[in-house]
Design a protein around this motif. Sequence first.
Motif, PDB file in Angstrom:
ATOM      1  N   HIS A  98       0.828  -1.208   0.000  1.00 47.74           N
ATOM      2  CA  HIS A  98       0.000   0.000   0.000  1.00 47.74           C
ATOM      3  C   HIS A  98       0.863   1.260   0.000  1.00 47.74           C
ATOM      4  N   GLU A 111       2.268   2.009  -3.394  1.00 51.15           N
ATOM      5  CA  GLU A 111       1.246   2.538  -4.303  1.00 51.15           C
ATOM      6  C   GLU A 111       0.956   4.007  -3.987  1.00 51.15           C
ATOM      7  N   ARG A 121       3.879   6.088  -5.143  1.00 50.41           N
ATOM      8  CA  ARG A 121       3.897   6.193  -6.605  1.00 50.41           C
ATOM      9  C   ARG A 121       2.912   7.275  -7.053  1.00 50.41           C
TER      10      ARG A 121
END
Length: 157
Positions: A74, A77, A80
């Motif tokens: 998580h 992500e 990112r």
Amino acid sequence: MLNRNPVLNNKPKDFIVWDPKYRVGIPVIDAQHEHLVKLCNEFYMSLLKNNDSEGYQKLVKETLQTCLDYAGTHFREEERLMTASKFDGYRQHKASHEAFTEKCKITWLGIDKLPVAEAIKFAHFLRDWIHNHIAHEDRLYIPALVEFLKKNTSKTE
């Protein structure tokens, strides 16, 4: 909504109750947050099992490992998305992830020697961190991400 009393009438309740107010409006992030809540609940429930039983420490360690592995997924992500959207608070947010990860790694390494009461305190730390992070820190990058998604969605349509 946090459930401060997870055992009522001897019937276990969720340690963290998922509440739609935790939603940030980004479906992939919301789904991950909801899954993190579920994993934290599983870790807490593993602590409530009979600690004298054979395999208790293994169950607790494996459940915590699953929780921490998913948190790492998580975080990558989120980072990112923050990088893509050029979120100004990226470094500070990433540092928060790193501090959390470090504390969790240290606890994981010693979980098999940790008294149950201390492990439950750690579960409270997880619960409180998840709640504060979702409810406050993650909300800071959402405007930049929403703006980024609007710009990039309109370019591809």
